[in-house]
Design a protein around this motif. Sequence first.
Motif, PDB file in Angstrom:
ATOM      1  N   GLU A 379       0.805  -0.995  -0.077  1.00  0.00           N
ATOM      2  CA  GLU A 379       0.079  -0.046  -0.070  1.00  0.00           C
ATOM      3  C   GLU A 379       0.939   1.420  -0.133  1.00  0.00           C
ATOM      4  OE1 GLU A 379      -2.854   0.046   3.062  1.00  0.00           O
ATOM      5  OE2 GLU A 379      -3.173   2.274   2.807  1.00  0.00           O
ATOM      6  N   CYS A 381       0.623   3.938   1.406  1.00  0.00           N
ATOM      7  CA  CYS A 381       0.436   4.506   2.664  1.00  0.00           C
ATOM      8  C   CYS A 381       1.784   3.976   3.379  1.00  0.00           C
ATOM      9  CB  CYS A 381      -0.580   4.348   3.487  1.00  0.00           C
ATOM     10  SG  CYS A 381      -1.874   5.498   3.354  1.00  0.00           S
ATOM     11  N   TYR A 427      -3.236   2.265  -5.051  1.00  0.00           N
ATOM     12  CA  TYR A 427      -3.218   2.028  -3.460  1.00  0.00           C
ATOM     13  C   TYR A 427      -2.179   0.978  -3.443  1.00  0.00           C
ATOM     14  CZ  TYR A 427      -5.959   0.872   0.806  1.00  0.00           C
ATOM     15  OH  TYR A 427      -6.103   0.564   2.125  1.00  0.00           O
ATOM     16  N   CYS A 458      -6.906   7.006   1.689  1.00  0.00           N
ATOM     17  CA  CYS A 458      -5.977   7.230   2.856  1.00  0.00           C
ATOM     18  C   CYS A 458      -4.434   7.464   2.008  1.00  0.00           C
ATOM     19  CB  CYS A 458      -5.797   6.109   3.471  1.00  0.00           C
ATOM     20  SG  CYS A 458      -5.773   4.463   2.763  1.00  0.00           S
ATOM     21  N   CYS A 459      -4.273   6.933   0.751  1.00  0.00           N
ATOM     22  CA  CYS A 459      -2.813   6.942   0.162  1.00  0.00           C
ATOM     23  C   CYS A 459      -2.721   8.379  -0.538  1.00  0.00           C
ATOM     24  CB  CYS A 459      -2.791   5.774  -0.939  1.00  0.00           C
ATOM     25  SG  CYS A 459      -2.817   4.268  -0.044  1.00  0.00           S
TER      26      CYS A 459
HETATM   27 ZN   LIG Z   1      -3.297   4.303   2.226  1.00  0.00          ZN
END
Ligand SMILES: [Zn+2]
Length: 696
Positions: A379, A381, A427, A458-459
């Motif tokens: 991911e 993130c 992602y 989120c990313c």
């Molecule tokens: Zn993320």
Amino acid sequence: MNKHVMKNWLALGSVLVGLAACGGAEQTSKKEKTQPVAHRHSLDTNKGIIDNTNSPNVQLKSIDIGDCRWTQGFWADKFKQAEEVMVPYMGTVLKGDVGHAYNNFKIAAGLQEGQHKGFWWHDGDFYKWMEASMYIYGVNQDEKILQEMDEIIEVIGQAQQPDGYLSTPAIINDKIKPFTNRKYHELYNSGHLMTSACIHYRVTGQTNFLDIAVKHADYLYDLFSPKTDSVKRFGFNQTQIMGLVEMYRTTQDKRYLELAEQFINMRGQSKVIEDPTTKGYPIGDMVQERVPLREENEAVGHAVLALYYYAGAADVYAETGEQALIDALDRLWDNVVNQKMYVTGAVGQTHYGASTRRDKIEEGFIDAYMMPNLTAYNETCANICNSMFSHRMLGVKGESKYADIMELVLHNSALSGISLAGTEYYYGNPLRKIDGALDYEKMNTELPQRAPYLDCFCCPPNLVRTIAKSPGWAYSKSANGISVNLYGGNELNTTLLDGSVLKLTQTSDYPWDGAVKIEIKECKAEPFDIILRVPNWAKGTSIKVNGQSVEAVPGQFAKITRTWQSGDVIEMDMPMEITMLEGHPRIEEVRNQVAIKRGPVVYCVETPDLPKGTSILDVYVSGDSPMKAEYEEDLLGGVTAIKAEFMLRQPQSGDDMYRAVSKPVFEKYQGQLIPYFAWSNRGEAELNVFLPVIWE
Ligand SMILES: [Zn+2]
């Protein structure tokens, strides 16, 4: 819009399950409190991305946001794109109806009718975009950004509950009771709120956002410091630890540091059984709650959760200096980087699987050296969190190996998360893609191509804020000098820790060229240190100060102590050799294969560079043939490609799982490799990083 709509990866029933309130958590939430937002302590005036200026256990401390500006070359181009495209585009999306993040705050504030949309952690992702905006403002001082933030902060303030609670799903939907189930990710939202508010205060000097964060942090302190059973297991996607430490640094209120440490201390202290607060999200190693951090030897579970946790713990160590904590972080960093990390700096080998202690895990770490390419999750993130953890370890330990990881991630598995246009996102970041191998219709976060919006968002803001803050990672202040962590054309105008002014310029076409020229423009009369990172890959690096050679050891900082003056020139030359890398023998997935790397950039083969119809699996690299790097202005926005001789294996017939093999027939092909981060910008394509190699 991409047709592969992401499904809730919590994947456990209706998202509107209202769970019974447990313990005293509910009562502490929506009750009225008169809480004047007065800062009981004087506010700190340092302006670092992480403000470790006064942290007792830090060797290398942050420069102020705005002290360094990228001026030319690779990162200047990326920063400019962040300023002109990435951040404004993302703002339009998140403030509009597709992103709906700002709508959630307006609805929570009673300014708009409607329902909450987006995942539970959507507030946190909006705060990350705000944080990115503030880094841009910190450099360009564009008043429009400030005004936009002020308007948004006003709405966020109205959404905040009288007691300080602030997470829009529960404010909007009465069925969700605050802090009754950790799947609602309230503390993740809290963490990004506090971090973003601290950055806003640091770059503007205004306290409107910080006041909201103070009120919220006080609420968290009141809720969590009694350590009641009902809240013990809440901290699991632990951005609140980093946020609380920054709140402590900004406000000097020790309770916030105490609470940050408590979130570490509470982890691993409860029985790993499902209870009302955990229902709907995996338990155990998935959320790093089976073993207390200080006793842990292995990175386990969700990779983002783990690395935010470790990064937060490194912030706590920076303040407390506790040996058991840094010993654990040393073990975990080593386990991640030397046993579970991809050659691109990416982490989180699998979408779903099990820990070595047999807990179900998602989007995370599995066994050491188990490194699938095709199904690698990685991911965006998680990769960024890996560099955030290393950034903090760089500060704490002052060793260049941590900045090597920051550089590796930035140039490869972070940037691969965004298109060259700056408006589409990945992602997951696999190392291999084969047509037809994955059924994207059945997957929720893997995508055949980058998409302009991801339901789980989120990313994208995590990546954009990282690009926006990259100038702040380029240098650190040492006890008596400055370290150069990242290379690229920039200007630095800072003050050393003794308050003396240091101005210098850096000129370089890094990462395409390894020549770096640093020129001192202004400095104090007394001797001080300029500390240059010699990357671990940079064998044969030379450093000269005004023409005189200085020792350079790859994998270490080269510390040059002297009396500097305006006009002094440091010339560094890092040979950009094309290197074939093989994996540790334990990595079965890459046996007899090589990855190709030049400087910090990992390369790949992509089908647009092959004869039509060639399967990526039939591309072998010829180990003895010379490879050549060539900068191509018109390729993928301007990149250095690597020209190489490939051996294309004649396709095999049949679909049997196992089959007899005779000596294959190969055809030579003069082709090229492109930087991994730039893949998937020419339509849907096959990709490979690790290539089988043939030696004569
Ligand atoms: Zn993320």
